[in-house]
Design a protein around this motif. Structure first.
Motif, PDB file in Angstrom:
ATOM      1  N   ALA A   1      -6.672  11.620  -1.244  1.00 38.17           N
ATOM      2  CA  ALA A   1      -7.004  10.323  -0.641  1.00 38.17           C
ATOM      3  C   ALA A   1      -8.022   9.574  -1.487  1.00 38.17           C
ATOM      4  O   ALA A   1      -7.910   8.353  -1.677  1.00 38.17           O
ATOM      5  CB  ALA A   1      -7.527  10.530   0.774  1.00 38.17           C
ATOM      6  N   ARG A   2      -9.003  10.294  -2.012  1.00 33.09           N
ATOM      7  CA  ARG A   2     -10.019   9.628  -2.838  1.00 33.09           C
ATOM      8  C   ARG A   2      -9.401   9.101  -4.136  1.00 33.09           C
ATOM      9  O   ARG A   2      -9.684   7.961  -4.553  1.00 33.09           O
ATOM     10  CB  ARG A   2     -11.160  10.597  -3.146  1.00 33.09           C
TER      11      ARG A   2
ATOM     12  N   MET B   1     -14.130   6.957   3.633  1.00 35.07           N
ATOM     13  CA  MET B   1     -13.505   6.197   2.544  1.00 35.07           C
ATOM     14  C   MET B   1     -13.047   4.807   2.978  1.00 35.07           C
ATOM     15  O   MET B   1     -12.619   4.012   2.146  1.00 35.07           O
ATOM     16  CB  MET B   1     -12.303   6.972   1.997  1.00 35.07           C
ATOM     17  N   LYS B   2     -13.100   4.525   4.298  1.00 37.29           N
ATOM     18  CA  LYS B   2     -12.667   3.220   4.824  1.00 37.29           C
ATOM     19  C   LYS B   2     -11.210   2.927   4.461  1.00 37.29           C
ATOM     20  O   LYS B   2     -10.851   1.839   3.986  1.00 37.29           O
ATOM     21  CB  LYS B   2     -13.563   2.090   4.320  1.00 37.29           C
ATOM     22  N   LEU B   3     -10.349   3.925   4.685  1.00 37.90           N
ATOM     23  CA  LEU B   3      -8.928   3.761   4.385  1.00 37.90           C
ATOM     24  C   LEU B   3      -8.290   2.727   5.314  1.00 37.90           C
ATOM     25  O   LEU B   3      -8.827   2.394   6.373  1.00 37.90           O
ATOM     26  CB  LEU B   3      -8.209   5.100   4.548  1.00 37.90           C
ATOM     27  N   ALA B   4      -7.130   2.251   4.903  1.00 37.43           N
ATOM     28  CA  ALA B   4      -6.416   1.252   5.708  1.00 37.43           C
ATOM     29  C   ALA B   4      -6.094   1.785   7.095  1.00 37.43           C
ATOM     30  O   ALA B   4      -6.230   1.068   8.095  1.00 37.43           O
ATOM     31  CB  ALA B   4      -5.130   0.827   4.998  1.00 37.43           C
ATOM     32  N   TYR B   5      -5.655   3.043   7.158  1.00 27.90           N
ATOM     33  CA  TYR B   5      -5.345   3.630   8.454  1.00 27.90           C
ATOM     34  C   TYR B   5      -5.173   5.134   8.336  1.00 27.90           C
ATOM     35  O   TYR B   5      -4.945   5.673   7.251  1.00 27.90           O
ATOM     36  CB  TYR B   5      -4.078   3.009   9.066  1.00 27.90           C
TER      37      TYR B   5
ATOM     38  N   GLY C   1       0.830  -1.190   0.000  1.00 31.48           N
ATOM     39  CA  GLY C   1       0.000   0.000   0.000  1.00 31.48           C
ATOM     40  C   GLY C   1       0.861   1.235   0.000  1.00 31.48           C
ATOM     41  O   GLY C   1       2.092   1.163  -0.132  1.00 31.48           O
ATOM     42  N   VAL C   2       0.215   2.388   0.140  1.00 35.23           N
ATOM     43  CA  VAL C   2       0.935   3.653   0.215  1.00 35.23           C
ATOM     44  C   VAL C   2       0.388   4.471   1.377  1.00 35.23           C
ATOM     45  O   VAL C   2      -0.754   4.304   1.803  1.00 35.23           O
ATOM     46  CB  VAL C   2       0.824   4.485  -1.086  1.00 35.23           C
ATOM     47  N   GLU C   3       1.241   5.339   1.881  1.00 37.67           N
ATOM     48  CA  GLU C   3       0.817   6.324   2.866  1.00 37.67           C
ATOM     49  C   GLU C   3       0.973   7.704   2.246  1.00 37.67           C
ATOM     50  O   GLU C   3       2.071   8.076   1.822  1.00 37.67           O
ATOM     51  CB  GLU C   3       1.663   6.222   4.139  1.00 37.67           C
ATOM     52  N   ILE C   4      -0.114   8.467   2.200  1.00 34.81           N
ATOM     53  CA  ILE C   4      -0.062   9.845   1.721  1.00 34.81           C
ATOM     54  C   ILE C   4       0.512  10.708   2.836  1.00 34.81           C
ATOM     55  O   ILE C   4       0.016  10.702   3.963  1.00 34.81           O
ATOM     56  CB  ILE C   4      -1.475  10.340   1.350  1.00 34.81           C
TER      57      ILE C   4
END
Length: 355
Positions: free
Chosen positions: A211-212, A256-260, A170-173
């Motif tokens: 993020a979207r 958005m139910k992001l990973a974290y 995954g990625v972290e913004i």
């Protein structure tokens, strides 16, 4: 009670504990932005930390600020990061590549195209930056046009796709520490009059749209974001003035139910709990200067799901084992955090068996 050693599921994988490696710039990439030859060893040595969040990695030429930082938008970048991802996976870890666009915190001498930095508004950060010719003041940036803001959002999404292509989980913004996303949030760095400036919802719009776009490109379960409410870095001055913005932003990201959500935390625990409730999902916490005897306290108290550690992880490739057994820790070689091209201060920290 949940403790550090309770497994947790993230991005479809079960992590063995609640520790993570925080993102740390190391400035050891090749001139074209490909990860350096020892990068795979560096990250693989720390795979037992479970979740590894990489150093800030630019999503475009405009995104680079410092010397020798890696990118993730060319074929060469993808090939370099694939070696890192494969090595981390072989060690049982999971890799999130942090996407860092520095915005105004840049100098033309440090970028591939040598152009003026870009930012929400033409306001300098008021700091000096190391270049090949020594310390220089960062110049006044050029304000992005509305069309360029949208292109920058697309650049983040493209880089996210390339990160997954390279094998990242995954990625972290990077929305923290005075870099581009943070610059849009703060009133002293964002004085725009279009839909990305002014009202709280407008200043949060860039973060929400990045993020979207990223979550639509690679899936929300592969997308994390880092925020640093009130952290006065890179000329940002928000204090408590942006508290309502962060509550709003956390709620929008939560939809958005992001990973974290990864929070660099210097504010009150009551405010942190507001953010946690608003987001509603997995919260990764980085508390600067956390002493060893307090590691795990935020997970135990329910303030966080995962605790991210920085210099301790840098200096101790087997940090999880050391913390669990009470073993002594290596001391970080601070003079080599951002300097050097070889193993010293990078991959030469001994593990317990070799110490």
């Amino acid at each position: 009670m949940t403790d550090l050693w309770t497994p947790i599921t993230l991005a479809g994988a079960t992590l063995p504990h609640r520790l993570a490696m925080a993102p740390m710039t190391r400035s050891r990439a090749k001139p074209d932005g490909t990860p350096g030859d020892l990068a795979a060893d560096y990250y693989a040595q720390r795979a037992s930390l479970g979740l590894l969040i990489t150093e800030g990695t630019q999503p475009s030429d405009d995104g680079q600020g410092y010397l020798a930082t890696p990118g993730i938008y060319t074929d060469a970048h993808v090939a370099g990061w694939r070696k890192v991802a494969d090595a981390v996976h072989d060690g049982g870890g999971r890799l999130f590549i942090q996407l860092m666009h520095v915005g105004r915190r840049s100098h033309p001498d440090n970028t591939p195209h040598h152009r003026q930095p870009v930012a929400p508004s033409a306001i300098a950060a008021g700091e000096d930056m190391f270049t090949m010719t020594g310390m220089q003041p960062v110049p006044v940036p050029r304000a992005l046009t509305t069309a360029e803001v949208r292109q920058t959002i697309a650049d983040f999404a493209h880089a996210a796709k390339r990160a997954v292509e390279a094998g990242a989980d995954g990625v972290e913004i990077h929305g923290a520490n005075g870099y581009l996303v943070h610059q849009f949030l703060a009133t002293n760095s964002n004085q725009r009059t279009d839909e990305y400036g002014g009202a709280m919802e407008n200043r949060a719009r860039f973060a929400v749209e990045v993020a979207r776009a990223v979550s639509e490109a690679i899936g929300p379960e592969r997308t994390g974001i880092r925020l640093s409410p009130g952290v006065p870095t890179g000329g940002i001055a928000e204090g408590e003035s942006n508290d309502d913005l962060y509550r709003y932003l956390a709620a929008e990201l939560g939809k958005m139910k992001l990973a974290y959500l990864h929070v660099l935390h210097i504010r009150s625990d009551a405010f942190l709990e507001d953010i946690r409730r608003a987001f509603g999902g997995t919260l990764v916490l980085n508390r600067p200067g956390r002493p060893r005897d307090q590691i795990g306290a935020d997970v135990a108290a329910g303030r966080a799901d995962i605790e991210a550690l920085g210099s301790m992880a840098l200096a101790n490739p087997d940090l999880a084992q050391r913390l669990k057994t009470g073993a002594p820790l290596n001391e970080p070689k601070r003079a080599l955090f951002y300097a050097g091209s070889g193993a010293e201060g990078y991959t030469d920290y001994p593990a317990m068996d070799a110490a």
